[in-house]
Design a protein around this motif. Sequence first.
Motif, PDB file in Angstrom:
ATOM      1  N   THR A   1      28.779  31.930  46.972  1.00 56.44           N
ATOM      2  CA  THR A   1      29.961  32.706  47.381  1.00 56.44           C
ATOM      3  C   THR A   1      30.435  32.382  48.785  1.00 56.44           C
ATOM      4  O   THR A   1      31.038  33.212  49.454  1.00 56.44           O
ATOM      5  CB  THR A   1      29.613  34.194  47.282  1.00 56.44           C
TER       6      THR A   1
ATOM      7  N   TYR B   1      30.563  39.959  42.445  1.00 59.63           N
ATOM      8  CA  TYR B   1      30.713  38.801  43.344  1.00 59.63           C
ATOM      9  C   TYR B   1      29.401  38.660  44.121  1.00 59.63           C
ATOM     10  O   TYR B   1      29.263  39.092  45.263  1.00 59.63           O
ATOM     11  CB  TYR B   1      31.896  39.008  44.286  1.00 59.63           C
TER      12      TYR B   1
ATOM     13  N   ASP C   1      38.990  38.615  36.126  1.00 56.36           N
ATOM     14  CA  ASP C   1      39.695  39.863  35.850  1.00 56.36           C
ATOM     15  C   ASP C   1      39.450  40.281  34.405  1.00 56.36           C
ATOM     16  O   ASP C   1      39.719  39.512  33.469  1.00 56.36           O
ATOM     17  CB  ASP C   1      41.194  39.664  36.109  1.00 56.36           C
TER      18      ASP C   1
ATOM     19  N   ASN D   1      37.597  36.858  41.918  1.00 56.71           N
ATOM     20  CA  ASN D   1      38.053  38.141  41.388  1.00 56.71           C
ATOM     21  C   ASN D   1      39.194  37.934  40.415  1.00 56.71           C
ATOM     22  O   ASN D   1      39.286  38.588  39.376  1.00 56.71           O
ATOM     23  CB  ASN D   1      38.480  39.060  42.526  1.00 56.71           C
ATOM     24  N   ASN D   2      40.070  36.985  40.758  1.00 61.66           N
ATOM     25  CA  ASN D   2      41.218  36.705  39.899  1.00 61.66           C
ATOM     26  C   ASN D   2      40.764  36.087  38.568  1.00 61.66           C
ATOM     27  O   ASN D   2      41.262  36.464  37.495  1.00 61.66           O
ATOM     28  CB  ASN D   2      42.190  35.787  40.623  1.00 61.66           C
ATOM     29  N   GLU D   3      39.816  35.139  38.633  1.00 63.98           N
ATOM     30  CA  GLU D   3      39.372  34.458  37.415  1.00 63.98           C
ATOM     31  C   GLU D   3      38.528  35.361  36.516  1.00 63.98           C
ATOM     32  O   GLU D   3      38.416  35.121  35.311  1.00 63.98           O
ATOM     33  CB  GLU D   3      38.566  33.210  37.783  1.00 63.98           C
TER      34      GLU D   3
ATOM     35  N   PRO E   1      35.499  31.230  46.757  1.00 66.85           N
ATOM     36  CA  PRO E   1      35.983  32.387  47.537  1.00 66.85           C
ATOM     37  C   PRO E   1      36.115  33.624  46.654  1.00 66.85           C
ATOM     38  O   PRO E   1      36.405  33.528  45.463  1.00 66.85           O
ATOM     39  CB  PRO E   1      37.348  31.925  48.068  1.00 66.85           C
ATOM     40  N   GLN E   2      35.958  34.779  47.253  1.00 67.29           N
ATOM     41  CA  GLN E   2      35.940  36.022  46.486  1.00 67.29           C
ATOM     42  C   GLN E   2      37.285  36.305  45.837  1.00 67.29           C
ATOM     43  O   GLN E   2      37.359  36.737  44.680  1.00 67.29           O
ATOM     44  CB  GLN E   2      35.516  37.187  47.383  1.00 67.29           C
ATOM     45  N   ALA E   3      38.366  36.013  46.535  1.00 62.45           N
ATOM     46  CA  ALA E   3      39.687  36.303  45.970  1.00 62.45           C
ATOM     47  C   ALA E   3      39.915  35.491  44.700  1.00 62.45           C
ATOM     48  O   ALA E   3      40.413  35.992  43.688  1.00 62.45           O
ATOM     49  CB  ALA E   3      40.770  36.002  47.015  1.00 62.45           C
ATOM     50  N   GLN E   4      39.535  34.226  44.775  1.00 60.75           N
ATOM     51  CA  GLN E   4      39.725  33.368  43.589  1.00 60.75           C
ATOM     52  C   GLN E   4      38.850  33.850  42.445  1.00 60.75           C
ATOM     53  O   GLN E   4      39.288  33.903  41.287  1.00 60.75           O
ATOM     54  CB  GLN E   4      39.383  31.927  43.947  1.00 60.75           C
TER      55      GLN E   4
END
Length: 860
Positions: A820, A841, A834, A830-832, A825-828
């Motif tokens: 991580t 994470y 969903d 989290n999006n994948e 990255p956490q944003a990516q």
Amino acid sequence: MNTPNILFGFYLFLFCFAFAFSQESPHGNLTIACTDCHTTTSFSQLRIDARFDHTIQTNFSLNGQHKIVQCQSCHTSLVFSDEKGKAQQCISCHTDQHRGEVGKQCERCHNTKSWVVTDMLEKHQASRFPLLGVHRSVNCKQCHTNTEKNEFVGLPLDCAGCHRKDFDETIKPNHIAVGIKMACEECHQVTSQKWNSSTFQHLPFSFMKQAAHSNLTCEQCHNKKTSGTPTDCYGCHKTDFNNVQTPNHLAGQFSHQCATCHQPNTWIPSHFNHSITQFPLAGAHLAVQCQQCHSNGNYSSLPVDCYSCHQNDFGQTTNPNHATALFSHQCEACHSSLSWTPSNFNHANTNFPLTGSHLPVQCQQCHTNGNYTNISSDCWSCHENDFAQTTNPNHTTEQFSHQCETCHNTIAFQPSTFDHSVTQFPLTGTHTTTQCQQCHTNGNYTNLPTDCWSCHETDFTQTTNPNHVTAQFSHQCETCHQTAGWQPALFDHSLTQFPLTGAHQTTQCQQCHTNGNYTNLPTDCWSCHETDFTQTTNPNHVTAQFSHQCETCHQTAGWQPALFDHSLTQFPLTGAHQTTQCQQCHTNGNYTNLPTDCWSCHETDFTQTTNPNHVTAQFAHDCSPCHNTSVWQPSTFNHANTIFPLTGAHNATPCQQCHINGNYSTVPTDCWSCHESDYTTANDPPHSIQSFPHNCTQCHTTQTWDGASFNHSVTSFPLTGAHQTVGCQQCHINGNYTTVPTECYPCHTSDFTSAPQHSTKGYPHNCTTSQCHSTSSWSSTFNHTPEFPIGNGTKHRPGRWNVCGDCHQNANNFAIFTCTTSCHPQAQMNNEHDGVSGYQYQSNACYDCHPTGDNLKQMR
């Protein structure tokens, strides 16, 4: 004095000093002294004798073409070092023409001497697709179609991957239509020069193609399919089975196991093996046609006994008449399939086996009037007339037993052979030649006595030498006489209380049995030899109070000399005592109170001995530990019975070398007490300086003092693997045996720093606990593949990461990893993820769902 030069040198010193304590050196992380390359005259002028050794002073040895390359070709700036160690890899300087498809280890195919690959065929053999058969002669470009772009990976490894078109277009047989698998190697061989010739073998399968089947084409059996084809005969030949009329297989309820009667080499005629049935064919049955027994197509319920088929033969037989004689229906008792006539009835299996003269007698002679059932088996029943008419002797008058076999047998009925050994009076000696009538007078065979005296009473009473009546001899004549020889009498004294031995055996009876006395003679020696006892003076038996048990010293075999057995006393004679004269110990006729210990007789020897001095050394009076009667000199003291058993070199050491000045009582038993000088003078290694323990046995033995054999397994650093063959001095440098480290890194620092990537990628110093090295094999054994593959073709192949520390950021524990950081990255993420249930994470959560690093959301 040249002041400018002095000032320049001073400034140069300051400049170098400043470089040593700053991070702004124009050469990067270069630690050698400036004066090794620069002069004090001009900083831009290099020394003529400057010789930078790339092998010793860097981690990059110059080989091959690198040796003749100008320094400026690689070092394009004043920075000579690479902080991350990338300069050690070819791709740091050379563009990867393969674009990462074959990895970053260029040296697998190329070398610094020549970049051109000349042994690609051999290298191909070490790949996952070795070249075999016609593949060896195929042009590389025929498979590697993008060689101009230097692309060599991504090709399939199975046959169908390249030959799918050949598979689809093959029509003989049509591979697709008949459902042949794409496992081409089952029928074809890559080593074969002709791909068209199938090498499919039926042998590994359940149907072996043989005999007539070997000429069939595949299509004849495999009707547009390869699976489901039956492997038994009936599966293909059911129509043949149903249509056969001779014999009718359906009516006969024949088994579908065609191989029972037929075989693929010769289908007609059938070869049914009757031996596996309940009725094996033998004799005349072998030539009988099947239909003769299996009438009306009956192959299932035929009887297996003779009578069922031969009942008419049984009923019509009149010689003898089987029915009238009530013969058994077990025909095989008299007949066999090999020869039915004549019968071969075996009388041995009856109650009356035929022997001797009975063998040639015709059956009808005994079995009169066809009687085969109630004939007696004893002799008298048939030979009663012979018994009654016999007069020599008269069997009836003498009331002889009807057991004829007592005297007669079938081999020779005359003369009779009566066996006296089965009676109470077996014949022996002269009785064996005596005529029967001589004893059996007046035809008396019933109440004759069996003892000697009853027949020989006259002989007993008339004997006068000795007079049997006067001496009251027993009527048991066999005590002295025997039938083999009545004279002379052979009385066996061994049966009495006084068996004759030695000189007694040749003594005349009358010499002991005086005046015809055979009843109350004594059996002890003294009673007859009292005079000999009292008159003996050497030694004087009376004075010495010898026992009247003469046999203690004398025996009948040889009365003189006396042979007293000392082993029965408290002092058995051994060694030199065995040859000592009795008088030498038994002085003055003393046989009663002599001592039994050595010192009492050898006190003078004890006190006069000076080598060693027994008195001074306070030796025990128990002489036996050192001396024995077999060998008094030299002494044979057994050190094994002491607290200091002698071993090794001590066995050959003279006693005086240890027992100095006659000291046998306070000699120490430890090594150091005697070998202190050896300890202090030892220099290889120096024992005193290293403070080695005084317990010498840890390294030395009495067997081999030189060449110490210290056992490292008792220390905190047991030797394993390659350490077992390393010389002691290689680790214990300068005689250091106390502060040598036990970890790998302190001794192998140079190995660690010179090894590729170890320093730059943050490998831990725990060489063994990191699962990479062992003393048995230093070559790294760590394999990333089983748990989390990071090789070519995976999402985590090299190129996606640079050093191990990118994922393993804890250099002391490579079991800890992170997904991580900069990679995911956490944003990516989290999006994948969903909508993914249970998503976290967190690195361990990533590994739980993606154990191989792929993009599939699968649980381990």
